[in-house]
Enzyme design. Structure first.
Site, PDB file in Angstrom:
ATOM      1  N   TYR A 166      77.308 135.566  62.244  1.00 23.27           N
ATOM      2  CA  TYR A 166      76.544 136.139  61.128  1.00 23.27           C
ATOM      3  C   TYR A 166      77.434 137.022  60.240  1.00 23.27           C
ATOM      4  O   TYR A 166      77.407 136.930  59.004  1.00 23.27           O
ATOM      5  CB  TYR A 166      75.392 136.941  61.721  1.00 23.27           C
ATOM      6  CG  TYR A 166      74.428 137.553  60.741  1.00 23.27           C
ATOM      7  CD1 TYR A 166      73.521 136.762  60.045  1.00 23.27           C
ATOM      8  CD2 TYR A 166      74.397 138.934  60.535  1.00 23.27           C
ATOM      9  CE1 TYR A 166      72.612 137.339  59.172  1.00 23.27           C
ATOM     10  CE2 TYR A 166      73.494 139.520  59.679  1.00 23.27           C
ATOM     11  CZ  TYR A 166      72.600 138.722  58.990  1.00 23.27           C
ATOM     12  OH  TYR A 166      71.702 139.293  58.124  1.00 23.27           O
ATOM     13  N   LYS A 170      78.243 136.384  56.365  1.00 23.41           N
ATOM     14  CA  LYS A 170      77.800 137.378  55.379  1.00 23.41           C
ATOM     15  C   LYS A 170      78.968 137.942  54.575  1.00 23.41           C
ATOM     16  O   LYS A 170      78.819 138.253  53.393  1.00 23.41           O
ATOM     17  CB  LYS A 170      77.034 138.502  56.081  1.00 23.41           C
ATOM     18  CG  LYS A 170      75.657 138.066  56.591  1.00 23.41           C
ATOM     19  CD  LYS A 170      74.809 137.466  55.485  1.00 23.41           C
ATOM     20  CE  LYS A 170      73.329 137.465  55.779  1.00 23.41           C
ATOM     21  NZ  LYS A 170      72.556 136.744  54.740  1.00 23.41           N
TER      22      LYS A 170
HETATM   23  P1  NAI Z   1      63.009 136.815  57.895  1.00 21.49           P
HETATM   24  O1  NAI Z   1      63.310 136.068  59.161  1.00 21.49           O
HETATM   25  O2  NAI Z   1      61.834 137.697  57.856  1.00 21.49           O
HETATM   26  O3  NAI Z   1      62.884 135.768  56.686  1.00 21.49           O
HETATM   27  C1  NAI Z   1      63.841 134.764  56.470  1.00 21.49           C
HETATM   28  C2  NAI Z   1      63.123 133.540  55.912  1.00 21.49           C
HETATM   29  O4  NAI Z   1      64.088 132.516  55.666  1.00 21.49           O
HETATM   30  C3  NAI Z   1      62.078 132.947  56.869  1.00 21.49           C
HETATM   31  O5  NAI Z   1      60.826 132.838  56.223  1.00 21.49           O
HETATM   32  C4  NAI Z   1      62.659 131.579  57.232  1.00 21.49           C
HETATM   33  O6  NAI Z   1      61.678 130.575  57.453  1.00 21.49           O
HETATM   34  C5  NAI Z   1      63.508 131.269  56.017  1.00 21.49           C
HETATM   35  N1  NAI Z   1      64.554 130.290  56.317  1.00 21.49           N
HETATM   36  C6  NAI Z   1      65.388 130.278  57.396  1.00 21.49           C
HETATM   37  N2  NAI Z   1      66.198 129.209  57.339  1.00 21.49           N
HETATM   38  C7  NAI Z   1      65.908 128.543  56.197  1.00 21.49           C
HETATM   39  C8  NAI Z   1      66.437 127.382  55.574  1.00 21.49           C
HETATM   40  N3  NAI Z   1      67.406 126.659  56.149  1.00 21.49           N
HETATM   41  N4  NAI Z   1      65.932 127.001  54.378  1.00 21.49           N
HETATM   42  C9  NAI Z   1      64.921 127.708  53.788  1.00 21.49           C
HETATM   43  N5  NAI Z   1      64.366 128.809  54.355  1.00 21.49           N
HETATM   44  C10 NAI Z   1      64.858 129.220  55.540  1.00 21.49           C
HETATM   45  O7  NAI Z   1      64.359 137.619  57.533  1.00 21.49           O
HETATM   46  P2  NAI Z   1      64.599 138.865  56.536  1.00 21.49           P
HETATM   47  O8  NAI Z   1      64.821 140.068  57.348  1.00 21.49           O
HETATM   48  O9  NAI Z   1      63.590 138.890  55.467  1.00 21.49           O
HETATM   49  O10 NAI Z   1      66.043 138.459  55.938  1.00 21.49           O
HETATM   50  C11 NAI Z   1      66.213 137.914  54.640  1.00 21.49           C
HETATM   51  C12 NAI Z   1      67.696 137.877  54.318  1.00 21.49           C
HETATM   52  O11 NAI Z   1      68.236 139.197  54.333  1.00 21.49           O
HETATM   53  C13 NAI Z   1      68.533 137.060  55.305  1.00 21.49           C
HETATM   54  O12 NAI Z   1      69.563 136.391  54.619  1.00 21.49           O
HETATM   55  C14 NAI Z   1      69.125 138.122  56.189  1.00 21.49           C
HETATM   56  O13 NAI Z   1      70.302 137.697  56.826  1.00 21.49           O
HETATM   57  C15 NAI Z   1      69.365 139.241  55.198  1.00 21.49           C
HETATM   58  N6  NAI Z   1      69.467 140.565  55.771  1.00 21.49           N
HETATM   59  C16 NAI Z   1      68.392 141.165  56.331  1.00 21.49           C
HETATM   60  C17 NAI Z   1      68.518 142.438  56.860  1.00 21.49           C
HETATM   61  C18 NAI Z   1      67.348 143.166  57.413  1.00 21.49           C
HETATM   62  O14 NAI Z   1      67.536 144.358  57.754  1.00 21.49           O
HETATM   63  N7  NAI Z   1      66.188 142.574  57.522  1.00 21.49           N
HETATM   64  C19 NAI Z   1      69.824 143.113  56.910  1.00 21.49           C
HETATM   65  C20 NAI Z   1      70.873 142.421  56.216  1.00 21.49           C
HETATM   66  C21 NAI Z   1      70.688 141.184  55.704  1.00 21.49           C
END
Ligand code: NAI
Length: 302
Positions: A166, A170
């Site tokens: 990851y 990133k």
């Molecule tokens: P989450 O798991 O709540 O939402 C991620 C969404 O992406 C899910 O709805 C999932 O179905 C969708 N998804 C996954 N693979 C996919 C694909 N191949 N094609 C289309 N959709 C797909 O995660 P969250 O926390 O909202 O994270 C969003 C972004 O922010 C991610 O890129 C994550 O790595 C990044 N991020 C989040 C942090 C946090 O504190 N929550 C910290 C740093 C980065």
């Protein structure tokens, strides 16, 4: 204060069926945008798929009078990326903003990490950004306007145990942005990276539960909205945020020290003797491109 608006703008948010992506999509729609809500609807580790995640957000936007279209493709394939952009063109006739947000985790200590866990995470975050950004950028270049976000993470920028896949993906996105900011500026397409922090499905077993009310996904939204607005001129920057804290974050280069005279051999002992100066970050600054490192070597290049 006049409102930042996205009337007549078409915004694609990937992974918008949950967490941060959902919050971005709802806010862009509230501000007048036509929103493509992409989500493959996977489990926390990227397995499975369902239409219901994207459909629920589209329904929420429609119910409050907004404009949205669902897309269920994976960001991680070229066909998926093209189809996401096609959904925007078929439904709304343009692409003005792309928020690369979709992703999942496969955490494991490095010694135990399998190549499948490595590839899955690289694919969704890094390959996914390539697959969606390339067709989106081609539309933006033709139209002479665009705003793109890549979602980085403090796990890559600063490091985090158990996330070598990851973290690499990133930080890879920062490199991706650093190049595209140069290639796309002349087309009025700006690209920035965010490192958000939010208590979500992805982080619920990484962030202590008592911080959940503070680290709400919605606090990351204002920065994304502003960076994607027409008035924002920022290009090629990283912004770290969470809980209402927002900070520009940068890879910097220290002034360092010039050893030798450009032709004589330099001994490891000279590096040892000068190590305090070499590692001194006072006066360190971000650079706009790789050639700027040559400025520091100037006395040696004459
Ligand atoms: P989450 O798991 O709540 O939402 C991620 C969404 O992406 C899910 O709805 C999932 O179905 C969708 N998804 C996954 N693979 C996919 C694909 N191949 N094609 C289309 N959709 C797909 O995660 P969250 O926390 O909202 O994270 C969003 C972004 O922010 C991610 O890129 C994550 O790595 C990044 N991020 C989040 C942090 C946090 O504190 N929550 C910290 C740093 C980065």
């Amino acid at each position: 204060m006049d409102q930042i608006r996205f009337d007549n703008r078409v915004v694609i948010v990937t992974g918008a069926g949950a967490g941060l992506g959902r919050e971005y999509a709802l806010e862009f729609a509230r501000r007048g945008a036509s929103v493509v809500v992409n989500d493959l609807g996977v489990a926390r580790d990227g397995s499975g798929s369902t239409h219901s995640a994207a459909d629920a957000v589209v329904q929420e936007i429609h119910q409050s009078g907004g404009k949205a279209a669902a897309n269920y493709d994976s960001v991680a394939t070229p066909e998926g990326g093209k189809n996401i952009v096609k959904t925007a063109l078929d439904s709304f006739g343009a692409v003005d903003v792309l928020v690369n947000n979709a992703g999942f985790l496969r955490d494991k200590s490095f010694a135990k990490m399998t190549i499948e866990e490595w590839d899955a995470v690289m694919n969704v975050h890094l390959r996914g950004a390539f697959c969606v950004t390339q067709p989106a950028l081609s539309v933006m270049r033709e139209r002479g306007y665009g705003r793109i976000i890549v979602t980085s993470s403090t796990s890559g920028i600063f490091g985090n145990f158990g996330q070598s896949n990851y973290g690499a993906a990133k930080m890879g996105l920062v490199g991706f942005m650093n190049v595209l900011k140069l290639e796309s500026e002349k087309y009025n397409v700006h690209m920035n990276a965010i490192a958000p922090n939010a208590y979500s499905r992805m982080t619920e077993n990484l962030i202590p539960a008592e911080l959940a009310p503070k680290l709400q996904a919605k606090f990351n939204v204002p920065m994304v909205v502003y960076l994607c607005s027409e008035e924002c001129r920022e290009n090629g920057s990283i912004f770290t945020m969470g809980a209402g804290w927002y900070a520009k974050t940068a890879v910097v280069c220290a002034p360092g020290v010039c050893l030798g005279d450009g032709s004589r051999e330099i001994r490891a002992e000279e590096v040892r003797e000068n190590f305090a100066k070499i590692t001194d970050l006072s006066g360190a600054r971000p650079l706009n491109n790789n050639l700027e490192t040559f400025q520091f070597m100037e006395p040696l290049l004459k």
